[in-house]
Scaffold this motif. Structure first.
Motif, PDB file in Angstrom:
ATOM      1  N   SER A   4      35.974  41.833  45.559  1.00  0.00           N
ATOM      2  CA  SER A   4      36.457  40.478  45.976  1.00  0.00           C
ATOM      3  C   SER A   4      36.296  39.869  47.165  1.00  0.00           C
ATOM      4  CB  SER A   4      37.294  40.167  44.931  1.00  0.00           C
ATOM      5  OG  SER A   4      38.340  41.232  46.024  1.00  0.00           O
TER       6      SER A   4
ATOM      7  N   GLY B 252      32.491  39.213  48.246  1.00  0.00           N
ATOM      8  CA  GLY B 252      32.189  38.060  47.288  1.00  0.00           C
ATOM      9  C   GLY B 252      30.648  38.581  47.153  1.00  0.00           C
TER      10      GLY B 252
ATOM     11  N   ASP C  20      33.022  35.899  41.707  1.00  0.00           N
ATOM     12  CA  ASP C  20      34.312  37.327  40.518  1.00  0.00           C
ATOM     13  C   ASP C  20      33.098  37.603  39.426  1.00  0.00           C
ATOM     14  OD1 ASP C  20      36.092  39.144  39.857  1.00  0.00           O
ATOM     15  OD2 ASP C  20      37.240  37.297  40.329  1.00  0.00           O
ATOM     16  N   ASN C  21      33.473  38.123  38.891  1.00  0.00           N
ATOM     17  CA  ASN C  21      32.697  39.000  37.857  1.00  0.00           C
ATOM     18  C   ASN C  21      33.432  37.546  36.219  1.00  0.00           C
ATOM     19  OD1 ASN C  21      34.088  40.842  34.602  1.00  0.00           O
ATOM     20  ND2 ASN C  21      32.458  40.972  35.943  1.00  0.00           N
TER      21      ASN C  21
ATOM     22  N   ASN D 292      36.690  38.343  34.245  1.00  0.00           N
ATOM     23  CA  ASN D 292      37.641  38.895  34.927  1.00  0.00           C
ATOM     24  C   ASN D 292      37.728  36.842  35.058  1.00  0.00           C
ATOM     25  OD1 ASN D 292      38.440  40.935  35.907  1.00  0.00           O
ATOM     26  ND2 ASN D 292      37.155  40.932  37.869  1.00  0.00           N
TER      27      ASN D 292
ATOM     28  N   ARG E 256      42.385  43.664  39.117  1.00  0.00           N
ATOM     29  CA  ARG E 256      40.186  43.824  39.514  1.00  0.00           C
ATOM     30  C   ARG E 256      40.520  45.493  39.923  1.00  0.00           C
ATOM     31  NH1 ARG E 256      41.395  38.996  42.709  1.00  0.00           N
ATOM     32  NH2 ARG E 256      39.438  37.559  42.166  1.00  0.00           N
TER      33      ARG E 256
ATOM     34  N   GLY F 143      36.959  45.781  42.731  1.00  0.00           N
ATOM     35  CA  GLY F 143      36.093  45.110  41.170  1.00  0.00           C
ATOM     36  C   GLY F 143      35.955  46.036  40.385  1.00  0.00           C
TER      37      GLY F 143
ATOM     38  N   LEU G 223      40.203  29.960  40.401  1.00  0.00           N
ATOM     39  CA  LEU G 223      40.115  30.534  41.410  1.00  0.00           C
ATOM     40  C   LEU G 223      39.990  30.302  42.828  1.00  0.00           C
ATOM     41  CD1 LEU G 223      39.472  33.974  41.902  1.00  0.00           C
ATOM     42  CD2 LEU G 223      37.859  33.704  42.253  1.00  0.00           C
TER      43      LEU G 223
END
Length: 406
Positions: free
Chosen positions: A158, A161, A200-201, A204, A242, A246, A386
């Motif tokens: 995160s 990125g 992000d994933n 998530n 996370r 991550g 987010l």
């Protein structure tokens, strides 16, 4: 009640006041004075900066608290009409993009074929075009875009990125997603402005979107996405968990006895995803002569009531449920949400069988096992949230106000 102390002299900043208003904890000038300990004049100065930026507006008068009567207090509201957010959600063979309001309302949306194996340059370039074409459909201009959020099917650092060793995203490892997507949008929108991009994933962000909109009071929330792969998103006390880089939630690569001979796309044998994902079910169906190449194909077969697909989905649910018994015992969530291509009755039936059989009764006594409420839009809503939470966090608000000369 007190705001987080600002940096200057320990006093609450304009960003802190905005946070109090946005959260509903203090929505009048008097309430802000009480919450922060600031003088009336100082609160007025801080609010003036927010009004000039267009981030606050005055609402209707509130109730009169004094028994002697008097004028009602003017309420303060976050002005969600001053900007919009762009959001996109990538799956392995499909993408979805949208323009969202600052409160998460989808104003315009597009979905279509996007194959992550085509590589980040091509995929992100196409997303930039989608965004530019969606804005006029939503009735907004490029200058109103405050940020872009992107959900991807792989682990994300995160801070940078960038995806980190993604098993189902060949060619994406370490790629500058933020830079490329920002440039692609600017090129197609013919804009020279730099727009912040957050990545992000996907699990998530699905978890974040679902928790915020449907389960805001749940302090430990777990979402499991079962599509071409398997991943989990965890939200604890309103924040995405996370791990240190991550990698949290990557349950698809937990080893399971039933998969000892199954080769996973990560290169290892025995991963849960190799035997219980939508991709794994699709392979078994194809071996039996049923046309299926991905989790979305399995979803279509399940919708049509295909008996062999239903049987394999239930078996996959049992295998995932066995792993989730450990997850539930470890995290003790209040909500376990199942999402993705296999999130239907056969899969959930199998999952519940093994979960309740293997997990401690103490861990499941107050657990709700549910399916997605937002469906295919969960990742978009989470990606939008987010961006908003990042841009309107107190410290970031101060930086942005200074950049605007306020």
């Amino acid at each position: 009640m007190s705001a987080r102390a600002g940096k200057a002299g320990g006093q609450a900043s304009a960003g802190d006041l905005l946070e109090l208003v946005r959260s509903g904890r203090a929505t009048t000038r008097g309430a802000l004075q009480q919450a922060t300990g600031l003088s009336r004049a100082t609160v007025g100065q801080r609010l003036d900066r927010l009004f000039r930026a267009g981030w606050l507006r005055e609402g209707a008068g509130g109730p009169v608290d004094s028994p002697l009567g008097g004028r009602p207090s003017i309420t303060l509201e976050f002005d969600d009409a001053h900007a919009v957010v762009l959001a996109a959600d990538l799956d392995t063979r499909h993408g979805r993009a949208a323009v969202l309001s600052l409160t998460g309302e989808i104003l315009a949306e597009h979905s279509g074929s996007l194959v992550v194996e085509d590589g980040p340059d091509a995929v992100l370039g196409e997303l930039g075009r989608w965004f530019a074409e969606l804005l006029p459909k939503a009735g907004h201009g490029v200058q109103e875009v405050c940020g872009i959020g992107l959900a991807v099917p792989g682990p994300v650092d995160s801070d940078t990125g960038r995806v980190v060793q993604p098993p189902i995203m060949p060619g994406w490892d370490g790629f500058d997603i933020r830079g490329r997507l920002g440039r692609a949008f600017a090129e197609h929108a013919r804009s020279g402005a730099e727009v912040p991009v957050l990545v992000d994933n996907d699990a998530n962000l699905m978890a974040y979107g679902e928790q915020r909109t449907g389960h805001p009071d749940c302090s430990a929330f777990v979402l499991v996405k079962v599509s071409t792969g398997i991943g989990a998103g965890v939200v604890v006390d309103g924040r995405i968990y996370r791990g240190i880089d991550g990698g949290a939630g990557d349950i698809g690569h937990i080893r399971v006895p039933a998969g000892a001979e199954a080769l996973c796309r990560c290169g290892s044998y025995g991963c849960l995803a190799a035997v219980a994902s939508g991709g794994a079910v699709a392979r078994r169906l194809a071996e039996a002569g049923v046309p299926a190449a991905s989790g979305s194909d399995v979803r279509d077969l399940l919708t049509a009531g295909h008996p062999e697909a239903a049987a394999l989905a239930r078996e996959a649910g049992r295998r995932v449920g066995d792993v989730l018994a450990t997850v539930v015992t470890l995290l003790n969530p209040g909500v376990l949400m199942i999402a993705g291509d296999l999130a239907g009755t056969p899969f959930l039936t199998g999952l519940r069988e093994l979960l309740y059989q293997r997990a401690l009764p103490r861990s499941t006594a107050h657990l709700d096992v549910v399916t997605s409420r937002l469906g295919e839009r969960a990742g978009l809503v989470g990606a939008g949230a987010l961006v908003v939470e990042h841009l309107y966090a107190p410290d970031r608000v101060e930086e942005r106000l200074l950049a605007l000369g306020m």
